[in-house]
Scaffold this motif. Structure first.
Motif, short mmCIF file in Angstrom:
data_model
loop_
_atom_site.label_atom_id
_atom_site.label_comp_id
_atom_site.label_asym_id
_atom_site.label_seq_id
_atom_site.Cartn_x
_atom_site.Cartn_y
_atom_site.Cartn_z
N ASP A 102 2.18 47.20 -53.37
CA ASP A 102 1.77 48.36 -52.57
C ASP A 102 1.75 49.66 -53.36
OD1 ASP A 102 0.93 47.34 -50.22
OD2 ASP A 102 2.67 47.91 -49.02
N GLN A 115 -0.79 43.41 -49.33
CA GLN A 115 -1.28 42.75 -48.13
C GLN A 115 -2.76 43.14 -48.04
OE1 GLN A 115 2.55 43.14 -45.28
NE2 GLN A 115 1.69 45.08 -45.93
N PRO A 148 -0.97 51.47 -49.13
CA PRO A 148 -1.43 50.65 -48.00
C PRO A 148 -1.99 51.49 -46.87
CG PRO A 148 0.98 50.69 -48.12
CD PRO A 148 0.47 51.32 -49.38
C1 SR1 Z 1 5.01 53.87 -45.74
S1 SR1 Z 1 4.04 52.53 -46.14
C2 SR1 Z 1 4.39 51.40 -44.87
C3 SR1 Z 1 3.64 50.13 -45.02
O1 SR1 Z 1 4.04 49.47 -46.19
C4 SR1 Z 1 3.75 48.08 -46.02
O2 SR1 Z 1 2.47 47.87 -46.50
C5 SR1 Z 1 3.86 47.81 -44.56
O3 SR1 Z 1 2.84 47.01 -44.06
C6 SR1 Z 1 3.92 49.18 -43.92
O4 SR1 Z 1 2.99 49.34 -42.86
#
Ligand code: SR1
Length: 321
Positions: A102, A115, A148
């Motif tokens: 991420d 994801q 994300p």
């Molecule tokens: C603050 S970022 C939050 C996201 O990180 C991950 O991808 C989870 O799905 C969440 O929604």
């Protein structure tokens, strides 16, 4: 039985993987960590966990320390590109295998784990469109800078163009150690200022939980529905309680994603091939599905939706099946 024998360093319990987190509070991050820890234990890896707790400079320092302490591999979990990329580059230059979850690592030497955020937004917005008929005032919850959320925002931006009947009347959002309650306060104010809202797009479970608190406190459950992302046992409780406005969420199993991060790191340590990108597909989970299926927790959900478990992604050939 395993396809290949356990590499000696793993068999001896000598592998150390540093997990360098930007954030650690909230259901998503707790479940993700639990999955990572379970996989590390199964593979006899020592997982050394640190969190910046939202302080990006602290996260970058933790990353530099992991390189100095000669971790066998490093997993970077979230973070902002401008603060983590210089430290990721130092780690890559030092030959440390890297998995970046991420966050854009800025180097092809790191495995990029995500994801499928575009699909997460598409699934949730598909439910919103089906329920609203593609028209109506919508409150949007978003904070920029988190990769994300930025990817989900790309889909929302296109969705508004494709559905001119959808009007974003306000955008709110905050990410901190009490995101849900902060978003609840903001959502209450936004809903009072915009009495015609009929849907809230809140693509992070802490956002959706906060939005649900606001809708309930204002007594607007019959008027407003919430479309979120992520899932936890606590979220299932919120979604299925009587008169809950949170009707759909697009999600992976967070603990499964944490497991994959550790498996990918293990493969890199062993010199096994791992794709440059690992993208985990989500599923849409609806309130109706949870209620009809009597699903009350994550274990029951993954039993009912087996595609949330992805054992073939970054499979470790020496691990027991
Ligand atoms: C603050 S970022 C939050 C996201 O990180 C991950 O991808 C989870 O799905 C969440 O929604």
């Amino acid at each position: 039985s395993p396809a290949v024998s356990v590499p000696a360093k793993f068999a001896a319990g000598g592998v150390r993987v540093a997990l360098i987190r930007q954030l650690s509070s909230g259901d998503y991050f707790e479940q993700w960590l639990a999955g990572a820890q379970a996989e590390a234990q199964a593979l006899k890896i020592t997982l050394e966990v640190s969190s910046g707790d939202g302080n990006n400079d602290k996260q970058a320092l933790n990353l530099e320390q992991a390189v100095q302490q000669k971790a066998d591999a490093i997993i970077v979990d979230h973070g902002f590109a401008d603060t983590v990329q210089p430290a990721i580059k130092k780690a890559a230059d030092a030959g440390v295998p890297l998995v970046a979850f991420d966050v854009d690592p800025g180097t092809p030497e790191a495995v990029a784990l995500t994801q499928d955020d575009h699909q997460i937004a598409e699934l949730a917005l598909g439910a919103l469109k089906a329920d609203t008929g593609g028209t109506g005032d919508v409150l949007y919850v978003y904070v920029s800078g988190f990769a994300p959320l930025d990817r989900r925002n790309e889909v929302w931006t296109q969705f508004k163009k494709d559905n001119p009947g959808i009007k974003e009347v306000a955008q709110i959002g905050v990410v901190n150690n009490s995101t849900a309650s902060a978003v609840a306060d903001q959502a209450k104010a936004a809903l009072q200022a915009n009495p015609g809202v009929k849907a809230i797009f809140a693509p992070y479970d802490e956002f959706a939980k906060g939005a649900a608190i606001a809708v309930k406190e204002l007594g607007l459950q019959d008027q407003i529905k919430i479309y979120g992302a992520d899932i936890s046992t606590a979220d299932i409780g919120v979604m299925t309680e009587p008169n809950s406005p949170w009707v759909a969420t697009a999600t992976t199993d967070p603990s499964n994603v944490g497991r994959i991060a550790v498996r990918a790191a293990a493969l890199l340590v062993a010199g096994e091939p791992v794709g440059p990108e690992l993208k985990i597909p989500p599923a849409l989970v609806t309130q109706k599905q949870l209620r009809d299926g009597g699903i009350a927790n994550i274990e029951q959900l993954t039993g009912a939706v087996p595609e949330l478990t992805t054992p073939d992604v970054a499979r470790v050939p020496w691990a027991a099946q």
